[in-house]
Scaffold this motif. Structure first.
Motif, PDB file in Angstrom:
ATOM      1  N   ARG A   1      -0.682  -4.345  -2.285  1.00 37.13           N
ATOM      2  CA  ARG A   1       0.053  -5.529  -2.261  1.00 37.13           C
ATOM      3  C   ARG A   1      -0.874  -5.683  -0.651  1.00 37.13           C
ATOM      4  O   ARG A   1      -0.769  -4.961   0.445  1.00 37.13           O
ATOM      5  CB  ARG A   1       1.388  -5.850  -1.956  1.00 37.13           C
ATOM      6  N   VAL A   2      -1.669  -7.131  -0.695  1.00 40.14           N
ATOM      7  CA  VAL A   2      -2.125  -7.326   0.684  1.00 40.14           C
ATOM      8  C   VAL A   2      -1.608  -8.538   1.191  1.00 40.14           C
ATOM      9  O   VAL A   2      -1.380  -9.423   0.493  1.00 40.14           O
ATOM     10  CB  VAL A   2      -3.671  -7.765   0.230  1.00 40.14           C
ATOM     11  N   LYS A   3      -1.252  -8.444   2.689  1.00 43.89           N
ATOM     12  CA  LYS A   3      -0.639  -9.652   2.908  1.00 43.89           C
ATOM     13  C   LYS A   3      -1.602 -10.675   3.674  1.00 43.89           C
ATOM     14  O   LYS A   3      -2.618  -9.993   4.091  1.00 43.89           O
ATOM     15  CB  LYS A   3       0.159  -9.113   4.362  1.00 43.89           C
ATOM     16  N   GLN A   4      -1.487 -11.809   3.256  1.00 45.69           N
ATOM     17  CA  GLN A   4      -2.376 -12.810   3.859  1.00 45.69           C
ATOM     18  C   GLN A   4      -2.232 -13.031   5.100  1.00 45.69           C
ATOM     19  O   GLN A   4      -1.417 -13.288   5.630  1.00 45.69           O
ATOM     20  CB  GLN A   4      -1.934 -14.173   2.998  1.00 45.69           C
TER      21      GLN A   4
ATOM     22  N   GLU B   1      -4.364 -13.375  -6.662  1.00 48.58           N
ATOM     23  CA  GLU B   1      -3.838 -12.546  -5.328  1.00 48.58           C
ATOM     24  C   GLU B   1      -2.472 -12.107  -5.204  1.00 48.58           C
ATOM     25  O   GLU B   1      -1.613 -12.894  -5.819  1.00 48.58           O
ATOM     26  CB  GLU B   1      -4.075 -13.807  -4.115  1.00 48.58           C
ATOM     27  N   TRP B   2      -2.400 -10.892  -4.838  1.00 46.47           N
ATOM     28  CA  TRP B   2      -1.232 -10.375  -4.979  1.00 46.47           C
ATOM     29  C   TRP B   2      -0.169 -11.209  -4.058  1.00 46.47           C
ATOM     30  O   TRP B   2      -0.571 -11.373  -2.713  1.00 46.47           O
ATOM     31  CB  TRP B   2      -0.836  -9.072  -4.507  1.00 46.47           C
ATOM     32  N   ASP B   3       1.208 -11.696  -4.250  1.00 51.00           N
ATOM     33  CA  ASP B   3       1.948 -12.323  -3.504  1.00 51.00           C
ATOM     34  C   ASP B   3       2.681 -11.299  -2.665  1.00 51.00           C
ATOM     35  O   ASP B   3       2.885 -10.389  -3.335  1.00 51.00           O
ATOM     36  CB  ASP B   3       2.979 -13.352  -3.999  1.00 51.00           C
ATOM     37  N   THR B   4       2.915 -11.657  -1.248  1.00 45.20           N
ATOM     38  CA  THR B   4       3.642 -10.454  -0.723  1.00 45.20           C
ATOM     39  C   THR B   4       5.225 -10.578  -1.082  1.00 45.20           C
ATOM     40  O   THR B   4       5.671  -9.367  -1.319  1.00 45.20           O
ATOM     41  CB  THR B   4       3.495 -11.022   0.836  1.00 45.20           C
TER      42      THR B   4
ATOM     43  N   GLU C   1       6.827  -1.164  -8.833  1.00 48.85           N
ATOM     44  CA  GLU C   1       6.209   0.156  -9.298  1.00 48.85           C
ATOM     45  C   GLU C   1       6.491   0.971  -7.777  1.00 48.85           C
ATOM     46  O   GLU C   1       6.126   2.420  -8.120  1.00 48.85           O
ATOM     47  CB  GLU C   1       4.472  -0.334  -8.796  1.00 48.85           C
TER      48      GLU C   1
END
Lengths: 90, 84, 158
Positions: free
Chosen positions: A87-90, C155-158, C66
């Motif tokens: 997971r990448v933080k924007q 895009e993965w949400d945080t 996960e």
């Protein structure tokens, strides 16, 4: 002819020669070369490990380090996948 | 090994080669993934004929199901048809 | 990947328990029948991948994260190495089979030759099968699940 092509052909020829030697020197199908370890495992696996399944006794007891390496490979694969798709933080 | 085992061996090996050729030549990538799963299943049958049931179970689980699922997921992320 | 049609979901609902039972059987009887921790774990992970394909990875991701699966995988690895180290402590060598021949769990030694299957045999092999099974189930399932989820969202949400 370029120098890179000559080097590539030389490397290919050397590897091909070794492959041909290994193809002609492999022992025939179904006839193992050394049978001492096989005979010992077949004769003693029920007394030494207490298992009826000889394959599992080889995989987990006689050759346990192989299974440890396999577990390490799986751990590295999972770590790599989770690192690439993290997971990448924007 | 009897003669019927020999015939089954040759048949399964020929079908494995045919399935892998189909997987190479198809333009539809989803059908190619299914052909690859069929190749893997035939390979596990060949392992079973050669009296290695451990390897047959591992091949059927990993090769026929998990790798096909991963390939289908990858096709779902890109395009289904191969470009000319 | 979102969910598929109702036919696929019904077929998976029928096939999933059978796959689970067969895989857990292969893990539990690894010291008696062909198979073992890796093979049974691959079968159970195949059933879980079937769930991911049929119901969609977003639905599965709501049920289990996960990080939990990754920690299960680490627990399996640590259990495997811990059993091997117990062999170093109670026996002589690393991977020593210290339970075989004792009167403890799985300690019976079968008669030599072609005998019937007794579940209470094998020493440390059933424990190692269980540890490797947990490790392989969690590892292969988390690979399929994370790849499916990452290909379904941009895009993965945080």
């Amino acid at each position: 002819m370029e120098k890179r092509t000559i080097v590539a052909v030389l490397v290919f020829a050397i590897v091909a020669v070794f492959f041909f030697f290994s193809v002609f020197m492999v022992h025939p199908f179904g006839k193992p070369g050394q049978v001492n370890m096989d005979d010992h495992i077949i004769a003693n696996t029920q007394n030494e490990t207490g298992t009826n399944n000889a394959v599992t006794s080889v995989v987990f007891d006689y050759r346990g380090f192989d299974t440890l390496g396999e577990a390490t490979i799986l751990f590295a694969a999972v770590a790599g996948v989770l690192m690439i798709f993290r997971r990448v933080k924007q | 090994m009897g003669v019927e085992f020999f015939i089954a061996n040759i048949l399964v090996l020929i079908l494995t080669v045919v399935a892998s050729l189909v997987a190479m030549l198809l333009r539809d990538l989803l059908a190619a993934a299914v052909a690859m799963a069929a190749m893997s299943l035939l390979l596990s049958l060949e392992f079973f004929i050669l009296q290695a049931p451990d390897v047959a179970i591992a091949e059927a689980g990993v090769g026929a199901c998990l790798s096909t699922a991963i390939v289908i997921i990858a096709i779902n992320g890109t395009k289904r048809m191969e470009d000319e | 990947m979102s969910g598929m049609s109702k036919i696929v979901k019904t077929a998976v609902n029928i096939l999933f328990p059978l796959t689970m039972i067969f895989g857990l059987y292969v893990i539990a009887h690894g010291h008696l029948t062909p198979g073992g921790g890796f093979q049974g774990g691959a079968i159970v992970a195949s059933g879980c991948a079937m769930i991911v394909v049929a119901y969609g990875s977003k639905w599965v991701f709501k049920q289990i994260k996960e990080k939990r699966l990754s920690s299960f995988e680490s627990i399996g690895a640590v259990g495997f190495i811990a059993v091997a180290l117990l062999g170093l402590v109670f026996s002589t060598v690393f991977f020593g089979n210290f339970l075989a021949g004792s009167s403890l769990l799985f300690g019976t030694i079968p008669a030599t030759g072609s005998t019937g299957a007794d579940f209470n045999t094998g020493g440390v092999l059933p424990l190692m099968n269980f540890a490797v099974g947990v490790k392989v189930i969690a590892g292969l399932f988390v690979i399929v699940l994370v790849m499916a989820y990452a290909s379904s969202v941009k895009e993965w949400d945080t």
